[in-house]
Design a protein around this motif. Structure first.
Motif, PDB file in Angstrom:
ATOM      1  N   ILE A 127       0.878  -1.165   0.000  1.00 29.83           N
ATOM      2  CA  ILE A 127       0.000   0.000   0.000  1.00 29.83           C
ATOM      3  C   ILE A 127       0.917   1.217   0.000  1.00 29.83           C
ATOM      4  CG2 ILE A 127      -1.790   1.229   1.278  1.00 29.83           C
ATOM      5  CD1 ILE A 127      -2.413  -1.650   2.495  1.00 29.83           C
ATOM      6  N   LEU A 128       0.894   1.931  -1.104  1.00 32.51           N
ATOM      7  CA  LEU A 128       1.884   2.983  -1.299  1.00 32.51           C
ATOM      8  C   LEU A 128       1.393   4.344  -0.835  1.00 32.51           C
ATOM      9  CD1 LEU A 128       3.205   2.143  -4.886  1.00 32.51           C
ATOM     10  CD2 LEU A 128       4.110   1.375  -2.688  1.00 32.51           C
ATOM     11  N   GLY A 129       2.262   5.044  -0.115  1.00 33.30           N
ATOM     12  CA  GLY A 129       2.087   6.470   0.095  1.00 33.30           C
ATOM     13  C   GLY A 129       3.002   7.168  -0.892  1.00 33.30           C
ATOM     14  N   ASP A 130       3.119   8.490  -0.778  1.00 33.04           N
ATOM     15  CA  ASP A 130       3.942   9.223  -1.739  1.00 33.04           C
ATOM     16  C   ASP A 130       5.367   8.690  -1.811  1.00 33.04           C
ATOM     17  OD1 ASP A 130       2.246  10.906  -2.875  1.00 33.04           O
ATOM     18  OD2 ASP A 130       2.605  12.599  -1.523  1.00 33.04           O
ATOM     19  N   GLN A 131       5.973   8.559  -0.635  1.00 33.75           N
ATOM     20  CA  GLN A 131       7.380   8.153  -0.567  1.00 33.75           C
ATOM     21  C   GLN A 131       7.533   6.946   0.348  1.00 33.75           C
ATOM     22  OE1 GLN A 131      10.076   9.917  -2.062  1.00 33.75           O
ATOM     23  NE2 GLN A 131       8.437  10.931  -3.154  1.00 33.75           N
ATOM     24  N   SER A 132       6.432   6.258   0.603  1.00 39.28           N
ATOM     25  CA  SER A 132       6.461   5.222   1.631  1.00 39.28           C
ATOM     26  C   SER A 132       5.605   4.031   1.214  1.00 39.28           C
ATOM     27  CB  SER A 132       5.892   5.806   2.926  1.00 39.28           C
ATOM     28  OG  SER A 132       4.569   6.251   2.679  1.00 39.28           O
ATOM     29  N   ALA A 133       5.647   3.000   2.037  1.00 38.13           N
ATOM     30  CA  ALA A 133       4.812   1.841   1.746  1.00 38.13           C
ATOM     31  C   ALA A 133       4.526   1.058   3.014  1.00 38.13           C
ATOM     32  CB  ALA A 133       5.504   0.930   0.749  1.00 38.13           C
ATOM     33  N   VAL A 134       3.315   0.563   3.120  1.00 37.13           N
ATOM     34  CA  VAL A 134       2.980  -0.420   4.134  1.00 37.13           C
ATOM     35  C   VAL A 134       2.873  -1.732   3.385  1.00 37.13           C
ATOM     36  CG1 VAL A 134       1.234  -1.211   5.757  1.00 37.13           C
ATOM     37  CG2 VAL A 134       1.734   1.231   5.550  1.00 37.13           C
ATOM     38  N   THR A 135       3.580  -2.750   3.842  1.00 37.22           N
ATOM     39  CA  THR A 135       3.589  -3.975   3.043  1.00 37.22           C
ATOM     40  C   THR A 135       3.086  -5.161   3.837  1.00 37.22           C
ATOM     41  OG1 THR A 135       5.773  -4.766   3.667  1.00 37.22           O
ATOM     42  CG2 THR A 135       5.686  -3.124   1.924  1.00 37.22           C
ATOM     43  N   LEU A 136       2.578  -6.098   3.075  1.00 33.84           N
ATOM     44  CA  LEU A 136       2.082  -7.327   3.664  1.00 33.84           C
ATOM     45  C   LEU A 136       2.481  -8.418   2.686  1.00 33.84           C
ATOM     46  CD1 LEU A 136       0.102  -8.567   5.792  1.00 33.84           C
ATOM     47  CD2 LEU A 136      -1.664  -8.298   4.071  1.00 33.84           C
ATOM     48  N   LEU A 177     -10.606   8.642  -2.500  1.00 33.02           N
ATOM     49  CA  LEU A 177     -10.589   8.178  -1.113  1.00 33.02           C
ATOM     50  C   LEU A 177      -9.951   6.788  -1.026  1.00 33.02           C
ATOM     51  CD1 LEU A 177     -11.452   8.162   1.874  1.00 33.02           C
ATOM     52  CD2 LEU A 177     -13.676   7.283   1.129  1.00 33.02           C
ATOM     53  N   MET A 178     -10.476   5.881  -1.843  1.00 34.81           N
ATOM     54  CA  MET A 178     -10.056   4.489  -1.735  1.00 34.81           C
ATOM     55  C   MET A 178      -8.615   4.262  -2.197  1.00 34.81           C
ATOM     56  SD  MET A 178     -12.764   3.014  -0.635  1.00 34.81           S
ATOM     57  CE  MET A 178     -12.357   1.321  -0.947  1.00 34.81           C
ATOM     58  N   PHE A 179      -8.218   4.999  -3.235  1.00 34.11           N
ATOM     59  CA  PHE A 179      -6.939   4.679  -3.851  1.00 34.11           C
ATOM     60  C   PHE A 179      -5.867   5.746  -3.633  1.00 34.11           C
ATOM     61  CE2 PHE A 179     -10.067   2.055  -5.815  1.00 34.11           C
ATOM     62  CZ  PHE A 179      -9.429   0.839  -5.918  1.00 34.11           C
ATOM     63  N   ASP A 180      -6.228   6.768  -2.836  1.00 34.11           N
ATOM     64  CA  ASP A 180      -5.216   7.775  -2.551  1.00 34.11           C
ATOM     65  C   ASP A 180      -5.218   8.172  -1.077  1.00 34.11           C
ATOM     66  OD1 ASP A 180      -3.125   9.452  -3.398  1.00 34.11           O
ATOM     67  OD2 ASP A 180      -4.485  11.171  -3.352  1.00 34.11           O
ATOM     68  N   LYS A 181      -6.365   8.725  -0.620  1.00 37.56           N
ATOM     69  CA  LYS A 181      -6.390   9.233   0.754  1.00 37.56           C
ATOM     70  C   LYS A 181      -6.188   8.126   1.784  1.00 37.56           C
ATOM     71  CE  LYS A 181      -9.455  13.143  -0.176  1.00 37.56           C
ATOM     72  NZ  LYS A 181     -10.914  13.279  -0.294  1.00 37.56           N
ATOM     73  N   LEU A 182      -6.910   7.029   1.620  1.00 33.84           N
ATOM     74  CA  LEU A 182      -6.782   5.946   2.600  1.00 33.84           C
ATOM     75  C   LEU A 182      -5.383   5.334   2.626  1.00 33.84           C
ATOM     76  CD1 LEU A 182     -10.091   3.891   2.825  1.00 33.84           C
ATOM     77  CD2 LEU A 182      -8.853   5.045   4.666  1.00 33.84           C
ATOM     78  N   PRO A 183      -4.828   5.004   1.462  1.00 31.76           N
ATOM     79  CA  PRO A 183      -3.447   4.498   1.493  1.00 31.76           C
ATOM     80  C   PRO A 183      -2.482   5.495   2.143  1.00 31.76           C
ATOM     81  CG  PRO A 183      -4.397   4.107  -0.672  1.00 31.76           C
ATOM     82  CD  PRO A 183      -5.408   4.897   0.104  1.00 31.76           C
ATOM     83  N   GLN A 184      -2.669   6.788   1.842  1.00 35.20           N
ATOM     84  CA  GLN A 184      -1.800   7.809   2.447  1.00 35.20           C
ATOM     85  C   GLN A 184      -1.952   7.797   3.961  1.00 35.20           C
ATOM     86  OE1 GLN A 184       0.266   9.871   0.942  1.00 35.20           O
ATOM     87  NE2 GLN A 184      -0.542  10.566  -1.046  1.00 35.20           N
ATOM     88  N   ALA A 185      -3.232   7.781   4.410  1.00 32.26           N
ATOM     89  CA  ALA A 185      -3.501   7.836   5.847  1.00 32.26           C
ATOM     90  C   ALA A 185      -2.895   6.625   6.554  1.00 32.26           C
ATOM     91  CB  ALA A 185      -5.012   7.910   6.085  1.00 32.26           C
TER      92      ALA A 185
END
Ligand SMILES: Cc1cc2nc3c(=O)[nH]c(=O)nc-3n(C[C@H](O)[C@H](O)[C@H](O)COP(=O)(O)OP(=O)(O)OC[C@H]3O[C@@H](n4cnc5c(N)ncnc54)[C@H](O)[C@@H]3O)c2cc1C
Ligand SMILES: Cc1cc2nc3c(=O)[nH]c(=O)nc-3n(C[C@H](O)[C@H](O)[C@H](O)COP(=O)(O)OP(=O)(O)OC[C@H]3O[C@@H](n4cnc5c(N)ncnc54)[C@H](O)[C@@H]3O)c2cc1C
Lengths: 276, 434
Positions: B79-88, B376-384
């Motif tokens: 799940i990508l943020g601008d410069q980051s990622a949460v991974t599973l 929301l689903m593909f930008d804001k939520l991943p960012q949050a």
């Protein structure tokens, strides 16, 4: 009327790359096609099939995979296809190739009926020598008509053929007695697209396959690598010419096109050509 | 016209068509397979992952001969943020024995699969386009092709012509796409030395990794992918066509943009793009599945919308539907009945299988995504989510309970409050478990 068409399966030169490390052709994964000059020979033969009911036999010396190219010829309308294939033929130069092709035509004549006319391409896309056609004609003692761009007439009664040969300084109109061997240029005609019944027939077709053992009096010293006096002393890839390329970018395709046109019009080449 | 009459003509040499042709030819039916490409797979693209189970049902131990790239032992979700990622991710040696799935390239795979059908007795003809269906008294009796004397008659026509199904449209079971029912995927095949791939992805021997990612798609509903092949990487993104239109973004711009993400840039660095292609993916889901058979015809694979986009499963559904269609046709052949009733065994097989059941499970998802805001689903939520992870892991003296509150607040604010988040979650759950 029985016509033999000689075809060679060649790598599709549009897809050939040169390995920068070894300077050799990368043949792996390159699709194989029928040498396109040969398709023009086949087309001409098929026109005689359509008009005077000629029988058309296609032959090729090559690896088993050349069956694919022979099937393509069957799809276009050839009656029979013969693949001459044997490891012993590998490494043949034009001398050895024309020996085997000539033997094959003799055998075709014995088994499928007297041959009146043979078509070859002017040259191949890979070997490029243009020697096989004339070599075969000499061995069979047929008259040879090279660089043919038009067949004017085929006179079945008098057994003659009249063609236009495309020479550097003009066109030569010649007539000769059959049997004859013709090497063709692409100007000759436009090869047809196979019909649906044609491709269906081809999908079920198995070509006749002959190996060295099928030729009773073959001289084994004249075939393959052994029968090939050609020595390749060196191969190299010419230095690619340096060209100055420039990437033209822009905000939209229209803007890029406009920029390109503007530059072309104001270029040195345009003024030289008198466009500007 | 071809004077020979065939039991079946299959239109399309993709996974659906080849599966059908193979199964029928093996049972001794007279089959013709028609493909418009120079050879099957010439222009076909997918991600792509090839699954074991459904192909094994058709060709046991196919992996011993099929051109596959790497056996997938790890699947990653980012799940990508601008410069980051949460991974599973999940890696498991158990995926090797028996093998679960492989990466593959259609150019090689489709050619192989179609050649299997040919060896089984199917007459495959290429560079031939089927232009229309031939009908007599309302019954489909064959196809017209773009070749001279191009009509071909058969007892049944298997329509397996892919996502744009011209023939499905001619049958009236396949309407024109709405831009919110298809996504457009762009894909590159990127060459990279084997050793580099194995190093970067932590692989041994023939092992491979798949990575899917959401977020960073300019606020459009979509999914990206990065798969390891032998000495290439398959890299691409797919987004809803309606979003592309709304945002005036060109697909390749999207792809170039995504490449710059630090997670991806490092993995792709030094690779050389060898191929570039674009293709549609049907995303209409369960509700857009048409009737699957009629008098003298059946429809399979993408042409019948059988794609599970949540799990990027398409080839396996295509193959299974092709096999089911073939089995039903073999029965119809025995009874000499190719009417709609005679072919009903196909619909029944699909209905009773995972194909129908899996698609049914997600039947609400299409509407859910259509009705929710893609930003929301593909930008804001991943960012949050990325921000929350960042806050939780950053050691800066702020207390852990305050951090937790901040993280929660970020996520709830993105959705417009706690109630909205809960509703969204509930609706999403229902959509995935219809
Ligand atoms: C210097 C040199 C070195 C070579 N070394 C090798 C080598 O080591 N190994 C190797 O495999 N090849 C080698 N070749 C290629 C080989 O000699 C030729 O490909 C082959 O002899 C045919 O000649 P060509 O392709 O020039 O045909 P051309 O003479 O250009 O062909 C003219 C026409 O003859 C007919 N024809 C040609 N070949 C066939 C065929 N096989 N069957 C039926 N009809 C045919 C076709 O109608 C064709 O259009 C070499 C060629 C050269 C010039
Ligand atoms: C970017 C992307 C990634 C994907 N990733 C995956 C993945 O990882 N795993 C997975 O399982 N699935 C994946 N899919 C889905 C999968 O590719 C499809 O579901 C699958 O290919 C459908 O198979 P099919 O045989 O129904 O259609 P296709 O594969 O589209 O085959 C249809 C064939 O019919 C031919 N054809 C069409 N019209 C005619 C005509 N009129 N006459 C003759 N021939 C015709 C075409 O040339 C083509 O060969 C992905 C799809 C895309 C676009």
């Amino acid at each position: 009327m029985h016509i033999v068409v000689c075809i060679k399966q060649v790598p599709d030169s549009r897809e050939i790359r040169i390995d920068p490390n070894t300077n050799t052709l990368v043949r792996q994964g390159v699709p194989a096609i029928v040498n396109y000059y040969d398709l023009h020979g086949l087309e001409e033969a098929l026109r005689f099939k359509d008009t005077v009911g000629a029988r058309v036999t296609v032959i090729s010396m090559g690896p088993p995979s050349a069956e694919k190219s022979l099937r393509q010829c069957i799809a276009m309308g050839a009656d029979e296809a013969v693949l001459v294939s044997d490891r012993a033929f590998a490494g043949a130069d034009t001398l050895a190739t024309s020996y085997v092709v000539a033997l094959t035509i003799e055998k075709v004549a014995q088994e499928f009926g007297i041959v009146d006319l043979v078509f070859c391409g002017k040259q191949t896309l890979d070997g490029d020598t243009g020697q096989v056609g004339p070599g075969v004609a000499c061995r069979l003692d047929y008259d040879q008509l090279t660089y043919v761009e038009k067949v004017v007439a085929l006179d079945e009664k008098n057994h003659t053929i009249t063609v236009h040969r495309h020479l550097e300084d003009g066109v030569e109109v010649v007539q000769t007695k059959l049997p004859a061997l013709i090497t063709v240029l692409t100007e000759l005609n436009k090869p047809r697209r196979a019909s649906l019944p044609g491709v269906l027939k081809a999908a079920q077709y198995k070509p006749v396959v002959w190996s060295t053992n099928d030729f009773a009096n073959i001289d084994r010293s004249k075939i393959g690598l052994k029968g090939s006096p050609t020595i390749v002393s060196k191969t190299w890839v010419p230095e690619p010419r340096k060209v100055n390329t420039e990437m033209i970018d822009g905000p939209s395709p229209e803007a890029i096109a406009a920029d390109v046109t503007k530059r072309l019009w104001s270029s040195e080449a345009a003024s030289r050509l008198g466009w500007a | 016209m071809a004077t020979e009459r065939f039991d079946a003509v299959v239109v399309g040499g993709g996974p659906a068509g080849s599966a059908a042709a193979y199964t029928m030819a093996k049972a001794g039916l007279k089959v013709v397979l028609i493909e418009r490409g120079e050879f099957p797979g010439a222009k076909n693209i997918f991600g792509g992952v090839i699954y074991r189970k459904q192909l094994e049902d058709i060709i046991p131990e196919f992996w011993k001969e099929a051109p596959l790239e790497r056996q997938v032992i790890e699947q990653r979700m980012w799940i990508l943020g601008d410069q980051s990622a949460v991974t599973l991710s999940h890696r498991n040696e158990a995926f090797k024995e028996p093998n679960n799935c492989w990466t593959g390239l259609r150019v090689k795979f489709d050619q192989w699969f179609a050649s299997k059908a040919e060896q089984a007795g199917s007459l495959n003809i290429y560079e031939t386009v089927v232009t229309e269906l031939l009908r007599e008294n309302g019954k489909v009796v064959g196809v017209r092709t773009d070749r001279d004397e191009g009509d071909l008659y058969a007892e049944v026509v298997v329509v397996a012509d892919g996502v744009n199904s011209l023939l499905g449209k001619a049958l009236g079971v396949h309407r024109e796409w709405q831009p919110n029912e298809v996504s457009l995927a762009v894909k590159e095949v990127i060459a990279m030395p084997k050793e580099k791939i194995m190093d970067r992805f932590n692989l041994e021997g023939n092992e491979g990794v798949t990575t899917e990612f959401v977020g960073n798609t300019m606020g459009m509903a979509g999914l990206g992918f990065l798969y390891t092949n032998q000495d290439t990487l398959s890299f691409g993104v797919g987004v809803m066509v309606s979003d592309l239109k709304k945002k005036h973004v060109k697909p390749y711009e999207l792809l170039e943009g995504v490449k710059q993400h630090p997670m991806l840039r490092r993995l792709l660095q030094g690779g050389e793009t060898k191929e570039y292609a674009a293709h549609l993916i049907p995303e209409g889901g369960f509700h857009s599945i048409p009737p699957l058979s009629g008098d003298g015809w059946v429809i399979c694979g993408d042409a019948a919308q059988l794609v599970n986009f949540v799990h990027r499963e398409g080839t396996n559904l295509a193959m299974t539907s092709g096999r089911f269609a073939a089995e039903a046709i073999i029965e119809a052949h025995e009874h000499g009945d190719f009417s709609r009733a005679g072919l009903a065994g196909y619909d029944r097989r699909v209905r009773e299988s995972f194909v129908h059941k899996d698609l049914k499970k997600y039947k609400g998802l299409h509407n859910f995504l259509r009705d929710s805001d893609p930003t929301l689903m593909f930008d804001k939520l991943p960012q949050a989510l990325n921000e929350a992870a960042y806050q939780m892991l950053l050691v800066d003296g702020v207390t852990k309970s305050e951090k937790q509150r901040m993280a929660m607040r970020g996520v709830t604010e993105a959705t417009g409050g706690l109630m909205s988040l809960i509703k969204l979650g509930a609706r999403g759950w229902r959509a995935m478990n219809g």
